[in-house]
Design an enzyme around this catalytic site. Structure first.
Site, PDB file in Angstrom:
ATOM      1  NE  ARG A  19      -3.635  -2.539   0.342  1.00 11.67           N
ATOM      2  CZ  ARG A  19      -3.425  -3.836   0.236  1.00 11.67           C
ATOM      3  NH1 ARG A  19      -2.200  -4.279  -0.084  1.00 11.67           N
ATOM      4  NH2 ARG A  19      -4.393  -4.710   0.443  1.00 11.67           N
ATOM      5  CE  LYS A  93       9.827   5.544  29.614  1.00 12.24           C
ATOM      6  NZ  LYS A  93       9.463   6.977  29.556  1.00 12.24           N
ATOM      7  CG  ASP A 137      10.899  14.816  29.094  1.00 17.29           C
ATOM      8  OD1 ASP A 137      12.137  14.875  29.064  1.00 17.29           O
ATOM      9  OD2 ASP A 137      10.272  14.155  29.948  1.00 17.29           O
ATOM     10  CG  ASN A 138      16.206  18.149  29.060  1.00 15.97           C
ATOM     11  OD1 ASN A 138      16.879  19.022  28.532  1.00 15.97           O
ATOM     12  ND2 ASN A 138      16.366  17.772  30.315  1.00 15.97           N
ATOM     13  CB  CYS A 194       3.714  16.188  31.195  1.00 19.48           C
ATOM     14  SG  CYS A 194       5.176  15.329  31.745  1.00 19.48           S
ATOM     15  CB  CYS A 257      22.478  28.031  11.848  1.00 26.61           C
ATOM     16  SG  CYS A 257      21.216  29.318  11.847  1.00 26.61           S
TER      17      CYS A 257
END
Length: 352
Positions: A19, A93, A137-138, A194, A257
């Site tokens: 697909r 994890k 998350d940092n 959170c 940059c």
């Protein structure tokens, strides 16, 4: 589809991806590029676990998963690769994620790294990859990724969510703004987390789907179709938009940059003690840490602590009313407090 194209895939692979191959912007050539794609995914929590699953199902050939944490029952509300037995066993994890991915698509090669990402190891972690994805998350880690991305010219995708809102930005060095163009002063000092704002599972899956699709565009040879601008989504209000950043990039005098100052890599501006989002926990990551002998540590802790358990990756015990998990690399997570002083005191008392 030519005979040569058919030779690249066996019939099982053609059936699995049929697909996706029929979607003309990808086709057989794009699928072959996906199979050769190499991705570093930093953080395998909410965003990272969902993104990893999507990329594995899409046939991205190599995923390097890096995370410092273990599965907790509070993760199961939004982290799709994990199940209750992972939380009960305290599995890291990346280990649980790799096992789940193998069951989803055994043709994908997964490298699991149980580690904190630091200025000392990020270059090695990113060696040989085509793309870096943000599952953290940092913001400090994100600025570290951004420095490495610009220095080494490795594209990365910044993605974050909080409450029911999310945002994502493709960072292609030299072709658009980097994260520091948006935040010249560096990571915000005070932000909601959170812990304070919560997070709903739906926005995690939406933002992971956006991140994964942008990654698939890049890896399949469709870089020109990547979204150039900040994608912003508010699920609760059913609103989404793309914020153009062309003018910002054109007028930028960005320290990273434009001026090529890589402060997060070169100055070691990195917090070694962090609060873990939504966990009432603190991680201690000692400087100059040495690998631990977990069997010896477990034996010693049994004389001074309670509820001591272990597996091949960590030792967990209870002390001073707090639960402590110690990893083989010397890191520890102290659960039951968000106070740095208390956490450091417990670490010093039981781990030296």
């Amino acid at each position: 589809m030519t005979d040569e194209s058919l030779d690249r895939f066996d019939l099982g692979e053609l059936s699995r991806y049929s697909r996706q191959i029929r979607f003309s912007p990808i086709g057989i050539a794009g699928q072959e590029k996906l199979r050769k794609g190499r991705v570093l995914l930093i953080g395998v929590g909410a965003l990272g676990s969902v993104t990893a699953e999507i990329l594995a199902r899409a046939g991205v050939g190599f995923l390097k998963l890096v995370d410092r944490d273990f599965v907790d029952v509070s993760n199961l509300q939004r982290q799709s690769l994990f199940v209750e037995r992972d939380a009960q066993a305290g599995i890291p994890k990346v280990v649980a994620a790799a096992k789940a991915i193998h069951e989803i698509n055994s043709t994908v090669s997964v490298e699991s790294v149980i580690a904190d990402v630091t200025p000392q190891n990020i270059a090695e972690l990113a060696s040989g990859v085509d793309l870096i994805l943000d599952g953290t998350d940092n913001f400090e880690i994100r600025f570290l990724i951004n420095d490495l991305s610009v220095r080494e010219q490795i594209p990365w995708i910044y993605t974050g969510c909080l409450g029911a809102d999310g945002q994502s930005l493709n960072i292609l060095p030299g072709k658009g703004p980097c994260l520091r163009c948006l935040m010249p002063e560096g990571p915000p000092t005070i932000t909601d987390t959170c812990d304070t704002a919560g997070v709903v599972g739906s926005i995690v899956h939406v933002m992971s789907a956006i991140q994964a699709l942008e990654a698939i565009k890049f890896l399949s040879g469709n870089e020109s179709q990547m979204t150039m601008g900040m994608q912003v989504v508010s699920m609760w209000d059913a609103r989404s938009r793309v914020v153009p950043l062309d003018r910002l990039f054109e007028n930028s005098d960005c320290a990273t940059c434009r001026q090529r100052r890589f402060e997060w890599l070169e100055e070691g501006r990195f917090t070694q003690v962090v609060r873990l989002c939504g966990r009432n926990s603190v991680q201690i990551n000692p400087a100059g840490k040495q690998p631990l002998e977990l069997v010896a540590l477990e034996a010693r802790l049994r004389t001074v602590a309670t509820e001591v358990v272990s597996n091949a990756f960590l030792v967990r015990f209870k002390a001073d009313g707090k639960r402590v998990t110690v990893f083989a690399d010397g890191r520890a997570i102290i659960e039951g407090t968000d106070d740095f002083v208390i956490a450091k005191s417990i670490y010093t008392r039981y781990l030296g």
